[in-house]
Structures are given as C-alpha cells and as structure tokens.
Design a protein around this motif. Structure first.
Motif, short mmCIF file in Angstrom:
data_model
loop_
_atom_site.label_atom_id
_atom_site.label_comp_id
_atom_site.label_asym_id
_atom_site.label_seq_id
_atom_site.Cartn_x
_atom_site.Cartn_y
_atom_site.Cartn_z
N GLU A 73 0.83 -1.21 0.00
CA GLU A 73 0.00 0.00 0.00
C GLU A 73 0.86 1.26 0.00
O GLU A 73 0.49 2.28 -0.55
CB GLU A 73 -0.91 0.02 1.24
CG GLU A 73 -2.10 -0.94 1.15
CD GLU A 73 -3.00 -0.66 -0.04
OE1 GLU A 73 -3.21 0.52 -0.38
OE2 GLU A 73 -3.47 -1.64 -0.66
N TYR A 90 3.47 2.08 -1.50
CA TYR A 90 4.07 2.61 -2.74
C TYR A 90 3.23 2.31 -3.99
O TYR A 90 3.61 2.69 -5.09
CB TYR A 90 5.51 2.11 -2.91
CG TYR A 90 5.67 0.62 -3.14
CD1 TYR A 90 5.44 0.06 -4.40
CD2 TYR A 90 6.06 -0.24 -2.12
CE1 TYR A 90 5.59 -1.29 -4.63
CE2 TYR A 90 6.23 -1.59 -2.34
CZ TYR A 90 5.99 -2.11 -3.60
OH TYR A 90 6.15 -3.46 -3.83
N LYS A 91 2.08 1.66 -3.83
CA LYS A 91 1.39 1.21 -5.03
C LYS A 91 0.89 2.35 -5.91
O LYS A 91 0.72 2.18 -7.12
CB LYS A 91 0.26 0.21 -4.71
CG LYS A 91 -0.95 0.77 -4.02
CD LYS A 91 -1.87 -0.34 -3.54
CE LYS A 91 -2.56 -1.07 -4.69
NZ LYS A 91 -3.60 -1.99 -4.20
N ASP A 92 0.72 3.55 -5.33
CA ASP A 92 0.22 4.67 -6.14
C ASP A 92 1.26 5.18 -7.14
O ASP A 92 0.94 5.95 -8.03
CB ASP A 92 -0.26 5.82 -5.24
CG ASP A 92 0.91 6.45 -4.52
OD1 ASP A 92 1.78 5.71 -4.03
OD2 ASP A 92 0.98 7.70 -4.50
N LYS A 93 2.51 4.75 -7.00
CA LYS A 93 3.52 5.23 -7.96
C LYS A 93 3.94 4.13 -8.94
O LYS A 93 4.88 4.32 -9.72
CB LYS A 93 4.74 5.80 -7.23
CG LYS A 93 5.52 4.81 -6.37
CD LYS A 93 6.67 5.52 -5.63
CE LYS A 93 7.43 4.52 -4.76
NZ LYS A 93 8.41 5.16 -3.90
N GLY A 140 -5.91 -2.23 -9.04
CA GLY A 140 -5.57 -0.99 -8.33
C GLY A 140 -4.35 -0.28 -8.89
O GLY A 140 -4.11 0.88 -8.58
N LEU A 141 -3.54 -0.97 -9.72
CA LEU A 141 -2.42 -0.28 -10.36
C LEU A 141 -2.91 0.31 -11.68
O LEU A 141 -3.71 -0.31 -12.39
CB LEU A 141 -1.25 -1.23 -10.65
CG LEU A 141 -0.52 -1.85 -9.47
CD1 LEU A 141 0.75 -2.57 -9.94
CD2 LEU A 141 -0.17 -0.82 -8.40
N GLN A 142 -2.39 1.50 -12.01
CA GLN A 142 -2.84 2.15 -13.24
C GLN A 142 -2.15 1.53 -14.45
O GLN A 142 -0.92 1.48 -14.52
CB GLN A 142 -2.55 3.65 -13.17
CG GLN A 142 -3.26 4.41 -14.27
CD GLN A 142 -3.11 5.92 -14.14
OE1 GLN A 142 -2.68 6.44 -13.11
NE2 GLN A 142 -3.47 6.63 -15.19
N LYS A 159 3.40 11.64 -12.57
CA LYS A 159 3.72 11.07 -11.25
C LYS A 159 5.20 11.32 -10.92
O LYS A 159 5.54 11.71 -9.80
CB LYS A 159 3.41 9.57 -11.25
CG LYS A 159 3.73 8.84 -9.97
CD LYS A 159 3.04 9.41 -8.75
CE LYS A 159 1.58 9.04 -8.67
NZ LYS A 159 0.95 9.53 -7.42
#
Ligand code: FS2
Ligand code: SF4
Length: 544
Positions: A319, A321-324, A335-337, A350
C-alpha cells in the motif's frame, strides 16, 4: 486452485489455496479458463488456416494471452474476464469466415465452449475445468506430468514470441505449433514417448522464438557492446523501468526526452544499457537501480519516482508505494494504473510530482553487453587463451533469481570458481553476484553478462561457435551449465538445451514440482540432467 508452474510453488508441491506469488484462486481459475478458450480458438484457427483464411490476430493474441498467464505477469481478474471474452470473439469471427466459404466450422466441445455472463460464473467454470484437467493425472501421472511440462514450456515460448512480434519478427511455423499443441493437449491416444517427443518439440520451437527475438532486438537496437553502467543515482526526478521490454523502455525514453527526468533500469532491464541505439540516443538513460525481482518491495518503496512494470516479475505491491507503480502491455494488477505505451503522460506526471533523488550517490559500476556479437568478436583471443591454458574452463551460471532459500549456492559457486575460469551469466539470477570484481584473464573479463533471460540464444550461439572453433561438439567443450530456474521461460530454455542434446546440465535450487519421479529419472538418464548439490562438490565434478 491447482498451480505448480513455478519454482516457489507451495511446499515444493502445488499452490492449492493461494499462490505463493500472490495469485488468488479466482485469478488462477480465470487463467485456466483462458487457456481452455485458447485451446478452442486454436482448433478453429488451424481449420481456418487450412482454408487460407488469415489468422494473424488470433496468432498474436494466443502468444500474448499465454504470456499473460506466466508467473508474476498479471493478477487482475477483470483483465482475464476481458481476455476470455476476446478469445471467444476471435474464435467466432473465424467460424463466420469458415462458414462464409461454405464449410461447417469444427464441432468440438472446446471449439463450441460458451463462457458465462459474469465474473463469478466464469470463475466457477474455470474451477470446474481445472478439476476435470487434474482428473487426467489419475489415468497416467507421468503423461500428466509431460502435459504440464508442455503447457508451461509453451507459455515460456509465447513470452519470447510476443517480444519478437512486438519488434516485427513473425514465424508462421511457430504459430501453427502453438495452435497444434493447444488444440491437442487433451489427446488420450498418445504414448509417453509421443508426449516426450512433443516436449522436446517445444524446446525446438523455443529456439526459433529466441532466434526471432534476438533478430528483433539486434535489428532494432544494434548489437550489445560492453558498457559500464552506474549503480549510483543523480539528483533529479526519476522513473524506474522494470521487466524485460526494450521497446517499452525506448518509448519511455522518447517521451521523457527533454523533461529533465532521468530513467533508471531495474531487474532484467540492466542489459538495455548495452544496446547502442538506446544508450547513445538517450543520454537520460542514467543507470541501474536495485537488483532482482524478489527484492522489489524494498527497492520500490525507496525509489523516489514513478515505477513502470513492462513485464514480469511483478510482486503484489505494498500500500505504501502502489500509487507510484504503473503497468504496461500484458502486465496487470488490481488498483495499479495500466497505461498505454503510446501516451505515458500519467507516468511522467507522477515522476514530476514525486521528489526524485535529492542527493548523488556513487555505488560503482557493472559492465553489461557481452552478448554473442561482442564475445564472438574476440573469439580468436578466447580460443587462444584456452589453447594456451590461460582459461581452464567456462561456467554458464544463469537463469532466474527467486525468494526461496538455497539460492546462495549460486553466489558461493561464483565466488569459489578458480581464477583461471570464466563465468558467463544471464537472467536475473546474476544479481546474486553481478557486482563482484572477478578481474580478467589476459584482458578477457572473468564475469561476462550476456544479457537477460531472454538472451539465452546468445549463450547457445557462443557455445556452438566455440565448439566449431575447437572442432568438438558442445558437450566436449570445457563448459559447464549451472542453471537456476523460477518461471516458465526457464522451462522453455531448459527444453531447448535438451532438444539440442546438451548433457550434464545442473539445475536448481529444486527440480520442478510438475516432474514426476519417473519423468525426472528419464531426463536424468537420457541427458544426465542433475540437481545442484554443494558449490564445492559441483565445482570438483565440473573441473574433474
Ligand atoms: Fe527473472 Fe522474473 Fe527474466 Fe524470469 S525477472 S525470474 O520471470 O523472466 O528471469
Ligand atoms: Fe504458485 Fe507459482 Fe502458480 Fe504462483 S505461479 S500460484 S507461486 S505455482
């Protein structure tokens, strides 16, 4: 669930509750369902080909989809639902073309399989099929073992073929082979020997796929040349690119040129620095950050920029670092882009939003780029060094890295290999020793990085050329192969080596769980394929 396609399979047996890789039983069932649909598609594709109908979309789709089921590529149930539906749509479009020519389309159960309308029902269908498939083991467990070997090996071949076709390299024979194997995987009338023959054919066709990929890489990016790569970082915004896909790396370099962002490679993209068309064209391809895939949770956490996974090996992201983290191509994770390589604006945004590196660091360099052209360019020097006794032996210590214990063997082995021997390496297994200073023998570096696991073709070509130079066969060379395996590309490469008749391969850290004792015995008796023991014992045997 039932999955034993990789080395980290639970208890060295099978993942049956949840994948040790993080794959859920639901995704596993959807992957099995996808393979089932591909098998029906293959039956129809073969029929369509026999009528002269073009099946290029179906051929390429089959490669990409098999690749998507490889370990650590795609964990997204939504993606697999879409893939299943696309497989059926492609199958039905071929049937219409067959019927338009006045012929009845093939009428088998798998060619007529109808997928359910929602995800939960599709998962149930996948689980039912899996149950049916495992049921085959009751009839003849050794044939079941070979069928698994064939399917898993084919997934590895598909990965190579997919990379090759991205680079514009195709081969109709390869596509026909995919379809024939998939269409007939359920055959009940073949003997053990016939299944063994098909297993070796997978190795043969993998050689073709690797040759295509080698041609695609070298025609597009030039032949790798020995190139020092910095392991340090520089101040500024940053993007980290992991996986194996050189074409994706180039697209990222193109779209980040002039932004001030520095691009770092991770894992299996280290050898990208050796390709002249990448290194010389894009000075912001700065260096290499991190090591092998199983260390990514720690390494990604600390990387202060955007991270891109172009292929395997993706681990379930934390969680924190998953947004990057972004995915490309066949890679997926809920959930990953997922980004189209044609427009990587979200990745650039980003990277610009994150702090980047605020301090320089110097961690030395490693040298990559010793692919077949570079090594064979100095073949005379190498041959003379062997003839004069300056080089006693070559070791190919290559393959996959992994998380399970026992892989220190490879570090210890390389550290113990005497100073009059040369170590060639490839794949992410090299990260166990890639930064060791092994020196040189008369100007020939003792540690030669041949490239990615995708570059096994280079190693084969070097071995064949040395055998020609010494007028012996490859098995008579002062060369030992000590391989580490983890996923299905390694299975495909192993089958290629067996197909070529290479003897005395050592493999570790464990034998594949899908090989029954009888099949393992057969391979060991025919090819002297053996499990690694201790560095000291294996070294003594190789040099003896
Ligand atoms: Fe390493 Fe993973 Fe290269 Fe394998 S990054 S184990 O799937 O492809 O080798
Ligand atoms: Fe288990 Fe490997 Fe299959 Fe993942 S890919 S479920 S770890 S056997």
């Amino acid at each position: 669930m039932f999955c034993n396609q990789c080395e980290q399979t639970t208890r060295g047996d099978v993942c049956y509750q949840w994948g040790a890789c993080g794959k859920s039983p639901e995704v596993d069932a959807l992957q099995d369902l996808l393979v089932h649909c591909l098998r029906g598609l293959s039956q129809v594709a073969l029929q369509a080909k026999s009528f002269g109908i073009t099946t290029r979309d179906q051929d390429e789709f089959t490669c990409e989809m098999l690749f998507s089921t490889l370990t650590n590529v795609n964990f997204s149930a939504d993606d697999f639902v879409a893939f299943v539906n696309r497989a059926i749509a492609l199958r039905e479009s071929l049937k219409l073309q067959i019927q338009a020519l006045g012929n009845p389309a093939i009428n088998s159960a798998i060619a007529n399989f109808q997928p359910a309308g929602d995800q939960q029902q599709l998962i149930k269908q996948g689980k039912d099929l899996e149950f049916e498939f495992i049921g085959q083991s009751a009839k003849n467990v050794d044939i079941f073992s070979l069928k698994l070997t064939i399917l898993y090996g084919l997934k590895g071949v598909a990965a190579y073929a997919f990379h090759a076709l991205e680079l514009g390299e195709h081969d109709e024979d390869l596509y026909v082979f995919f379809h024939e194997v998939l269409a007939n995987l359920d055959a009940q009338d073949k003997s053990l020997q016939e299944w063994l023959d098909i297993t070796l054919q997978v190795g043969k066709m993998n050689l073709k796929a690797m040759e295509l990929l080698d041609a695609g890489n070298t025609n597009t990016f030039g032949h790798p040349t020995p190139t020092p790569v910095t392991l340090g970082v520089t101040v500024g915004k940053a993007i980290l690119v992991s996986g194996h896909d050189l074409l994706h790396l180039r697209a990222i370099l193109e779209q980040t040129a002039g932004t001030g962002i520095k691009v770092y490679t991770h894992g299996e993209l280290l050898p990208a620095h050796g390709y002249p068309q990448l290194k010389q064209t894009y000075p912001h391809l700065y260096g290499h950050y991190g090591t092998a895939w199983q260390n990514q949770t720690h390494e990604f956490e600390h990387f202060p920029g955007a991270i891109v996974m172009t292929t395997n090996c993706l681990m379930p992201p934390h969680e924190t670092y998953k947004d990057k983290v972004f995915t490309l191509g066949p890679v997926g994770y809920p959930g990953l882009q997922h980004v189209s390589i044609r427009d990587i604006t979200p990745i650039i945004q980003k990277a610009l939003a994150l702090p980047g590196f605020v301090e320089e660091s110097d961690r030395g360099t490693v040298t990559t780029g010793f692919a077949r052209n570079a090594v064979l360019g100095v073949a005379d020097t190498v041959v003379n060094a062997v003839k004069s006794g300056n080089i006693r032996h070559f070791f190919l210590v290559g393959g996959c890295d992994g998380a399970k214990p026992g892989r220190n063997y490879y570090t210890d082995l390389v550290e113990t290999i005497p100073s009059d021997c040369v170590v060639m390496t490839l794949g992410c297994g090299k990260f166990r020793f890639f930064d060791k200073q092994l020196g040189d023998i008369g100007g020939i570096p003792r540690l030669l990085d041949l490239g990615q696991c995708n570059d096994a073709y280079s190693a084969i070509q070097i071995a064949v050329a040395l055998a020609q130079a010494f007028q012996v066969n490859v098995n008579q060379l002062p060369l030992s192969l000590v391989l580490s395996w983890y996923e299905q590309k390694a299975i495909a490469v192993l089958l290629t080596l067996l197909y070529l008749g290479i003897q005395n391969i050592r493999i570790g850290p464990t034998l594949p769980a899908f090989l029954t004792p009888n099949v393992a015995k057969l391979l060991s008796e025919t090819y002297n394929l053996k499990l690694i023991t201790t560095p000291e014992q294996d070294l003594a045997a190789c040099l003896g």
